[in-house]
Design a protein around this motif. Structure first.
Motif, PDB file in Angstrom:
ATOM      1  N   GLU A  44      29.518  52.561  41.220  1.00  0.00           N
ATOM      2  CA  GLU A  44      29.714  51.467  42.176  1.00  0.00           C
ATOM      3  C   GLU A  44      28.540  50.487  42.175  1.00  0.00           C
ATOM      4  O   GLU A  44      28.720  49.294  42.395  1.00  0.00           O
ATOM      5  CB  GLU A  44      29.905  52.032  43.584  1.00  0.00           C
ATOM      6  CG  GLU A  44      31.264  52.669  43.819  1.00  0.00           C
ATOM      7  CD  GLU A  44      32.390  51.662  43.851  1.00  0.00           C
ATOM      8  OE1 GLU A  44      32.122  50.492  44.197  1.00  0.00           O
ATOM      9  OE2 GLU A  44      33.522  52.027  43.512  1.00  0.00           O
ATOM     10  N   TRP A 104      42.754  45.780  37.440  1.00  0.00           N
ATOM     11  CA  TRP A 104      42.358  46.418  38.702  1.00  0.00           C
ATOM     12  C   TRP A 104      40.882  46.168  38.984  1.00  0.00           C
ATOM     13  O   TRP A 104      40.486  45.808  40.096  1.00  0.00           O
ATOM     14  CB  TRP A 104      42.644  47.914  38.637  1.00  0.00           C
ATOM     15  CG  TRP A 104      42.048  48.691  39.769  1.00  0.00           C
ATOM     16  CD1 TRP A 104      42.554  48.850  41.030  1.00  0.00           C
ATOM     17  CD2 TRP A 104      40.798  49.423  39.743  1.00  0.00           C
ATOM     18  NE1 TRP A 104      41.702  49.626  41.790  1.00  0.00           N
ATOM     19  CE2 TRP A 104      40.627  49.990  41.041  1.00  0.00           C
ATOM     20  CE3 TRP A 104      39.830  49.644  38.778  1.00  0.00           C
ATOM     21  CZ2 TRP A 104      39.513  50.766  41.361  1.00  0.00           C
ATOM     22  CZ3 TRP A 104      38.729  50.414  39.097  1.00  0.00           C
ATOM     23  CH2 TRP A 104      38.575  50.967  40.375  1.00  0.00           C
ATOM     24  N   ALA A 105      40.060  46.366  37.962  1.00  0.00           N
ATOM     25  CA  ALA A 105      38.624  46.169  38.137  1.00  0.00           C
ATOM     26  C   ALA A 105      38.300  44.708  38.423  1.00  0.00           C
ATOM     27  O   ALA A 105      37.421  44.394  39.229  1.00  0.00           O
ATOM     28  CB  ALA A 105      37.876  46.639  36.887  1.00  0.00           C
ATOM     29  N   THR A 141      40.124  42.512  39.995  1.00  0.00           N
ATOM     30  CA  THR A 141      40.459  42.148  41.379  1.00  0.00           C
ATOM     31  C   THR A 141      39.377  42.574  42.363  1.00  0.00           C
ATOM     32  O   THR A 141      39.284  42.019  43.458  1.00  0.00           O
ATOM     33  CB  THR A 141      41.796  42.781  41.812  1.00  0.00           C
ATOM     34  OG1 THR A 141      41.693  44.217  41.739  1.00  0.00           O
ATOM     35  CG2 THR A 141      42.942  42.319  40.926  1.00  0.00           C
ATOM     36  N   ARG A 142      38.561  43.527  41.968  1.00  0.00           N
ATOM     37  CA  ARG A 142      37.499  44.015  42.856  1.00  0.00           C
ATOM     38  C   ARG A 142      36.216  43.202  42.744  1.00  0.00           C
ATOM     39  O   ARG A 142      35.267  43.453  43.477  1.00  0.00           O
ATOM     40  CB  ARG A 142      37.207  45.488  42.530  1.00  0.00           C
ATOM     41  CG  ARG A 142      38.378  46.412  42.835  1.00  0.00           C
ATOM     42  CD  ARG A 142      38.217  47.761  42.144  1.00  0.00           C
ATOM     43  NE  ARG A 142      37.040  48.479  42.596  1.00  0.00           N
ATOM     44  CZ  ARG A 142      37.006  49.302  43.642  1.00  0.00           C
ATOM     45  NH1 ARG A 142      38.106  49.501  44.351  1.00  0.00           N
ATOM     46  NH2 ARG A 142      35.898  49.938  43.974  1.00  0.00           N
ATOM     47  N   THR A 143      36.196  42.226  41.840  1.00  0.00           N
ATOM     48  CA  THR A 143      34.986  41.429  41.656  1.00  0.00           C
ATOM     49  C   THR A 143      35.010  40.128  42.444  1.00  0.00           C
ATOM     50  O   THR A 143      34.057  39.357  42.388  1.00  0.00           O
ATOM     51  CB  THR A 143      34.786  41.080  40.168  1.00  0.00           C
ATOM     52  OG1 THR A 143      35.865  40.247  39.726  1.00  0.00           O
ATOM     53  CG2 THR A 143      34.729  42.338  39.314  1.00  0.00           C
TER      54      THR A 143
END
Length: 342
Positions: free
Chosen positions: A140, A167-168, A170-172
């Motif tokens: 993380e 997916w990754a 969208t988390r940025t």
């Protein structure tokens, strides 16, 4: 003209002129009264011929052959030069992308730079499992920079890895949207498809709805369909023709029908969807399978909008269509009675 004057006027250094002389490319043919070599006008023209060929990327050896060997034709060599130049440009573009990615990550020291380079190598691995683990097993406190993720998304062909990358990404946050936008302008339809899927997964990012709406006009059918599903879910009614076409063609028709059902809650759009579905039902090219899919799509519309059409279809000349429509009419009627009793 002596060598110093030739160098000054031609822009070719004296050292290079002597090198040409040593190789036999351009040898001064005249002599001064003092015995110094002197370049004639023809020699100077030859210097410019050499420089012109050098500007195309020919080696001095190749230039020598071109100027001395009458049988040495340019066609094959020029084709090779084009290929070598394209390869070099591709390598330079890759290097530029790497440098931009490093710059975007704002490294504070060389350890940060080395970490980004290692990430690039992992994301470019020939092993799909390694590429996926690079994203999913990242700590993380050491996330993959959005720029790298976005570029990897646009080139990833493995569906499982692509899903992990999206997916990754969208988390940025929104940092990768600009890179994805360049993918929408690619000449490669595969890259545009990946860009649409990635942008669709970022509904909160500013400007993405406009990008996807523009993609409804893409020349690639798959890109248009992916964009229609995405913007239709966001309430963009211009997706209706493409969505109806998906029902007709049987491509993601269940998803398309569900999105049409959502859009139909807008009264104006609901009437438009209803008309489009009914027109397709009556089309001469609509076979039994197409008409069944269209009937199923009608069920997604509000009952008040589709009720009468479904009742007519319950008596359709095609037994399969009539059976499907009858079943839906009964289900809807039973639901209505239950709602009244409750």
């Amino acid at each position: 003209m002596l060598i110093g004057e030739v160098a000054r006027r031609s822009g070719v250094s004296s050292r290079m002129l002597r090198h040409y002389d040593a190789l036999g490319l351009v040898r001064p043919t005249g002599r001064t009264t003092g015995g110094y070599r002197e370049y004639s006008p023809e020699d100077i023209r030859r210097i410019f011929h050499v420089e012109s060929l050098r500007s195309l990327g020919l080696s001095l050896k190749q230039i020598g052959r071109a100027l001395h060997d009458q049988a040495f034709t340019p066609s094959a060599l020029v084709s090779d030069l084009i290929r070598w130049t394209e390869d070099r440009m591709a390598r330079e573009r890759e290097l530029l992308e790497r440098l931009n990615a490093i710059d975007a990550s704002a490294p504070t020291g060389w350890q940060d730079v080395l970490r980004i380079v290692e990430l690039m190598q992992d994301l470019n691995s020939t092993s799909a499992a390694r590429r996926q683990q690079t994203v999913l097993a990242r700590p993380e406190n050491a996330p993959v920079p959005a720029e790298l993720l976005a570029r990897a998304v646009l080139t990833e062909s493995d569906p499982n890895v692509a899903g992990a990358l999206r997916w990754a990404l969208t988390r940025t946050g929104d940092d990768g949207v600009a890179t994805l936008a360049t993918g929408l302008r690619s000449a490669d339809a595969g890259i545009r498809r990946r860009a649409v899927l990635a942008i669709a997964a970022m509904p909160g990012a500013p400007g993405t709805t406009a990008m996807l709406t523009d993609a409804l006009g893409d020349p690639d059918t798959t890109v248009r369909r992916q964009a229609a599903l995405a913007v239709g879910r966001r309430g963009v009614t211009s997706a209706v023709p493409t969505l109806v076409g998906m029902v007709v063609d049987g491509v993601n028709d269940v998803e398309a029908a569900e999105v049409l059902g959502t859009l139909s809650h807008d009264p104006g759009c609901g009437e438009r969807i209803m008309t489009a579905l009914v027109d397709e039902l009556a089309a001469p090219t609509a076979d039994s399978a197409i008409r069944i899919r269209l009937t199923q799509a009608l069920v997604e519309l509000p009952m008040a909008t589709a009720k009468e059409t479904l009742r007519r279809l319950a008596n359709d000349h095609d037994p399969a269509v009539a059976l499907v429509a009858s079943a839906f009419v009964r289900v809807r009627s039973d639901e209505g009675r239950c709602n009244k009793q409750s």
